[in-house]
Write a protein that holds these residues in place. Structure first.
Motif, PDB file in Angstrom:
ATOM      1  N   ILE B 268     -16.883 -33.086   6.066  1.00 44.12           N
ATOM      2  CA  ILE B 268     -17.423 -33.557   7.342  1.00 44.12           C
ATOM      3  C   ILE B 268     -18.757 -32.874   7.635  1.00 44.12           C
ATOM      4  CG2 ILE B 268     -17.036 -33.477   9.851  1.00 44.12           C
ATOM      5  CD1 ILE B 268     -14.006 -33.968   9.146  1.00 44.12           C
ATOM      6  N   LEU B 269     -18.774 -31.546   7.380  1.00 42.88           N
ATOM      7  CA  LEU B 269     -20.021 -30.801   7.598  1.00 42.88           C
ATOM      8  C   LEU B 269     -21.117 -31.283   6.660  1.00 42.88           C
ATOM      9  CD1 LEU B 269     -18.827 -27.102   8.078  1.00 42.88           C
ATOM     10  CD2 LEU B 269     -20.001 -28.524   9.766  1.00 42.88           C
ATOM     11  N   ALA B 270     -20.765 -31.440   5.389  1.00 41.83           N
ATOM     12  CA  ALA B 270     -21.750 -31.828   4.388  1.00 41.83           C
ATOM     13  C   ALA B 270     -22.310 -33.222   4.657  1.00 41.83           C
ATOM     14  CB  ALA B 270     -21.124 -31.755   2.998  1.00 41.83           C
ATOM     15  N   GLU B 271     -21.447 -34.074   5.220  1.00 41.16           N
ATOM     16  CA  GLU B 271     -21.871 -35.443   5.538  1.00 41.16           C
ATOM     17  C   GLU B 271     -22.673 -35.483   6.839  1.00 41.16           C
ATOM     18  OE1 GLU B 271     -20.445 -38.796   4.211  1.00 41.16           O
ATOM     19  OE2 GLU B 271     -20.604 -37.531   2.420  1.00 41.16           O
ATOM     20  N   VAL B 273     -21.635 -35.334   9.820  1.00 44.12           N
ATOM     21  CA  VAL B 273     -20.981 -36.207  10.800  1.00 44.12           C
ATOM     22  C   VAL B 273     -21.182 -35.660  12.211  1.00 44.12           C
ATOM     23  CG1 VAL B 273     -18.742 -37.141  11.540  1.00 44.12           C
ATOM     24  CG2 VAL B 273     -19.250 -36.921   9.108  1.00 44.12           C
ATOM     25  N   ASP B 274     -21.125 -34.336  12.333  1.00 42.85           N
ATOM     26  CA  ASP B 274     -21.240 -33.717  13.656  1.00 42.85           C
ATOM     27  C   ASP B 274     -22.640 -33.186  13.931  1.00 42.85           C
ATOM     28  OD1 ASP B 274     -18.484 -34.123  14.170  1.00 42.85           O
ATOM     29  OD2 ASP B 274     -18.011 -32.361  12.954  1.00 42.85           O
ATOM     30  N   GLY B 275     -23.622 -33.686  13.254  1.00 46.25           N
ATOM     31  CA  GLY B 275     -24.979 -33.201  13.480  1.00 46.25           C
ATOM     32  C   GLY B 275     -25.595 -32.705  12.198  1.00 46.25           C
ATOM     33  N   SER B 276     -26.917 -32.658  12.181  1.00 46.43           N
ATOM     34  CA  SER B 276     -27.587 -32.343  10.920  1.00 46.43           C
ATOM     35  C   SER B 276     -27.639 -30.845  10.646  1.00 46.43           C
ATOM     36  CB  SER B 276     -28.996 -32.929  10.916  1.00 46.43           C
ATOM     37  OG  SER B 276     -29.702 -32.410  12.029  1.00 46.43           O
ATOM     38  N   LEU B 277     -27.662 -30.500   9.371  1.00 48.87           N
ATOM     39  CA  LEU B 277     -27.749 -29.111   8.927  1.00 48.87           C
ATOM     40  C   LEU B 277     -29.131 -28.919   8.302  1.00 48.87           C
ATOM     41  CD1 LEU B 277     -24.385 -28.888   6.936  1.00 48.87           C
ATOM     42  CD2 LEU B 277     -24.749 -28.266   9.326  1.00 48.87           C
ATOM     43  N   ASN B 278     -29.589 -27.674   8.301  1.00 52.63           N
ATOM     44  CA  ASN B 278     -30.829 -27.453   7.556  1.00 52.63           C
ATOM     45  C   ASN B 278     -30.505 -27.383   6.065  1.00 52.63           C
ATOM     46  OD1 ASN B 278     -30.159 -24.784   6.770  1.00 52.63           O
ATOM     47  ND2 ASN B 278     -30.958 -23.974   8.711  1.00 52.63           N
ATOM     48  N   ALA B 279     -31.501 -27.420   5.248  1.00 49.48           N
ATOM     49  CA  ALA B 279     -31.308 -27.539   3.792  1.00 49.48           C
ATOM     50  C   ALA B 279     -30.411 -26.428   3.244  1.00 49.48           C
ATOM     51  CB  ALA B 279     -32.664 -27.517   3.097  1.00 49.48           C
ATOM     52  N   GLU B 280     -30.642 -25.210   3.736  1.00 47.78           N
ATOM     53  CA  GLU B 280     -29.884 -24.080   3.246  1.00 47.78           C
ATOM     54  C   GLU B 280     -28.389 -24.193   3.636  1.00 47.78           C
ATOM     55  OE1 GLU B 280     -31.177 -20.026   4.346  1.00 47.78           O
ATOM     56  OE2 GLU B 280     -31.975 -20.078   2.304  1.00 47.78           O
ATOM     57  N   GLN B 281     -28.169 -24.546   4.912  1.00 46.98           N
ATOM     58  CA  GLN B 281     -26.787 -24.705   5.393  1.00 46.98           C
ATOM     59  C   GLN B 281     -26.065 -25.779   4.591  1.00 46.98           C
ATOM     60  OE1 GLN B 281     -27.930 -25.597   9.415  1.00 46.98           O
ATOM     61  NE2 GLN B 281     -27.247 -23.588  10.188  1.00 46.98           N
TER      62      GLN B 281
END
Lengths: 120, 473
Positions: B268-271, B273-281
């Motif tokens: 879910i995090l990688a996709e 779904v709950d908001g974007s991550l920075n490249a490192e995250q």
């Protein structure tokens, strides 16, 4: 009116993951953690899709699945069974639309649910 | 009424004297005599069958005409190298050579005379057992005089006599003290060898032989105890193994649930779904996902292994679509994207659209082989082919352009916990159960798995399965 999905799963984490997998703008999702509660809700409402765990408190998944299939109101309800026990597959296969072996992948469930609902 | 205490052999021995009876004949006309000797706790008496004597006299050989015989103190012939005569037990008491020998005592006697067979002989006698028996050794005069050196003949006679006497005395002693206990021991050993560990031997005596007997019984007792202990250990080992499989099954089962959570939330995090991550995250969470999936695969493998060991891995046979069977391969198309590996699926024309079997287990076999191929292929292509080797079978093969598997490893690569070598294992990870489980599952399905491989050019695993009824041929 939005479609309705029941996620009948007593593990809160898995319930959230399944919910996320089914989530769309046109779908309302309800998490039910208890077998008895599930039978009550199924008597009141008609979900489009049910994600069903087998090991549940009070009323187990096998019984819930049988009830769904006995109830003409729920004839169109799609049931995705998630079980950790491969030996259960034989018992539930004829009544379930899809049987997924745990651990169920978020991706897998999302894709399957989308395909299942698309074909309706 | 006859009692033992009145017998001469008993009274002599009890007085502390050695007793040797005259020769008697049994109902079957076999000669025997009674021996008795005092012993530490009473007496030892034996009935000695004179077959032994016969053996003694027959074994002694002197020239062409040499003859050996034994008479007792009353002049009765008790053993003769001509065995037929002894049955008649002639008395030689009247014969001068016998009288001379008897009166000659322990020193013996020698002379030239005509013996009881009417032959002219040179003879020598010696008394044994306190003069109770006299051994005669004779050679015909003709033969003796034909030999130029008479002296040597006489010496030979003496040597022979001593030898015969020693043999006779030795035989009696051996019979009673060695042969019999050895026979008992041999019998006991045989019994124990047959598994009768309760067998104990008993000697009615009190000496070294008895000690051997006691040691023997002690050995039997220890063997018996050890066997019981071994049985116990074996039972424990079987129990422990069963317990291990059960624990393995439970642990694997219980590990699945939290792993499901870890994998699900990571996805879910990688996709995003709950908001974007920075490249490192995003990179970090993908690493979590990769590792969690590896862990899941290991748990699955261990669970399979435990089920195979317990015999609880059951197959669930059903008809399924061929297209559905190869569905898991689609995920590899994503996985291999961006790498220098390609995955191709080839279905032979005319291959059935529906098959029959345990689809999930078949997919497990397929995925395992493809995983394996990807793991060992750094560059190139993996080809999955579905085909019909003959009317009664269907098959799939997984071919890679990997490093290949050395020929000597082809046999053991399907064993549990084996990969080609320790160094490859470190690079490629895995519990080494994959191919072992694949093979066991294929065998459970009454199929076969084979491997063709060449170092440097790659490997091909081929699974051949029986065509079950319900598949559309």
């Amino acid at each position: 009116m939005n479609k309705l999905a029941f996620v009948i799963e007593d593990d809160p984490d898995l319930a959230v993951i399944f919910s996320k997998a089914l989530k769309s703008d046109s779908m309302d999702i309800e998490i039910i953690a208890d077998g008895l509660d599930a039978t009550k809700r199924l008597a009141e409402d008609v979900p489009t899709v049910v994600v069903l765990d087998m090991h549940l408190p009070n009323v187990d998944g096998v019984e819930i699945l049988a009830r769904i299939r006995r109830d003409p109101r729920l004839a169109a309800t799609r049931v995705i069974v998630a079980t950790a026990d491969a030996n259960m597959v034989d018992i539930i296969e004829k009544d379930a639309d899809i049987v997924l072996l745990k651990p169920v992948s978020y991706h897998q469930l999302r894709e399957l649910a989308a395909r299942l609902l698309m074909s309706d | 009424m006859f009692t033992i205490s009145q017998s001469v052999w008993f009274t002599s021995a009890i007085r502390g004297e050695r007793y040797i009876s005259r020769v008697y004949f049994s109902a079957g006309n076999d000669p025997y005599l009674i021996l008795s000797v005092p012993s530490q706790h009473g007496i030892v008496a034996a009935r000695l069958h004179l077959d032994v004597l016969r053996e003694v006299v027959l074994r002694v050989r002197l020239g062409e005409t040499g003859k050996v015989y034994i008479i007792d103190e009353s002049g009765d012939l008790i053993a003769d190298s001509d065995a037929a005569i002894i049955q008649q037990s002639p008395s030689l008491l009247e014969r001068p050579e016998a009288q001379s020998a008897i009166s000659g005592g322990a020193d013996g006697w020698k002379g030239a005379y005509t013996n009881f067979n009417g032959k002219k002989v040179l003879g020598q006698s010696i008394a044994v057992f306190d003069g109770k028996w006299i051994i005669f050794v004779e050679i015909s005069r003709e033969e003796a005089f034909a030999v130029t050196r008479l002296v040597s003949i006489v010496i030979s006679l003496i040597v022979l006599l001593v030898f015969a006497a020693a043999m006779l005395a030795g035989n009696i002693v051996l019979m009673r003290y060695i042969f019999k206990p050895i026979e008992i021991l041999r019998n006991g050993t045989f019994q124990i060898g047959e598994g009768d560990l309760e067998h104990h031997i008993k000697f009615n005596r009190q000496d070294e032989i008895t000690l051997v007997g006691e040691a023997f019984n002690e050995m039997a007792r220890k063997l018996s105890a050890r066997e019981a202990a071994l049985g116990e250990t074996l039972k424990k080992a079987v129990d422990v193994n069963r317990y291990k499989s059960e624990v393995l099954a439970h642990v694997s089962h219980d590990l699945r649930t939290p792993l499901g959570g870890i994998i699900g939330f990571s996805e879910i995090l990688a996709e995003e779904v709950d908001g974007s991550l920075n490249a490192e995250q995003k990179q970090r969470v993908e690493r979590v996902l990769v590792n969690a999936k590896r862990l899941r695969d290991m748990v699955e493998t261990l669970l399979d292994q435990a089920q195979l060991e317990r015999g609880t891995l059951h197959l669930h046979e059903n008809a399924f679509a061929t297209a559905k069977f190869i569905e898991p391969l689609h995920t590899y198309e994503i996985m291999t994207k961006g790498k220098e590996i390609s995955l191709n699926v080839e279905i032979e024309p005319g291959f059935p659209e529906t098959l029959r079997g345990d689809m999930l287990r078949l997919q497990e076999v397929l995925v395992n082989l493809v995983d394996n191929a990807i793991k060992f292929t750094r560059k190139g292509g993996i080809t999955v082919t579905l085909f019909r080797p003959d009317e009664d079978h269907w098959a799939f093969s997984v071919q890679d352009t990997g490093m290949g598997i050395p020929a000597d490893a082809h046999e053991y690569i399907f064993e549990s916990f084996r990969q080609v070598d320790a160094s490859t294992k470190r690079v490629h990870g895995g519990a080494g159960l994959g191919l072992s489980i694949v093979k066991q599952i294929v065998q459970l399905m009454e199929g076969t798995i084979s491997l063709q491989s060449q170092i440097g050019t790659g490997s091909t695993f081929t699974v051949i399965l029986p065509m079950k009824k319900g598949s559309n041929k």
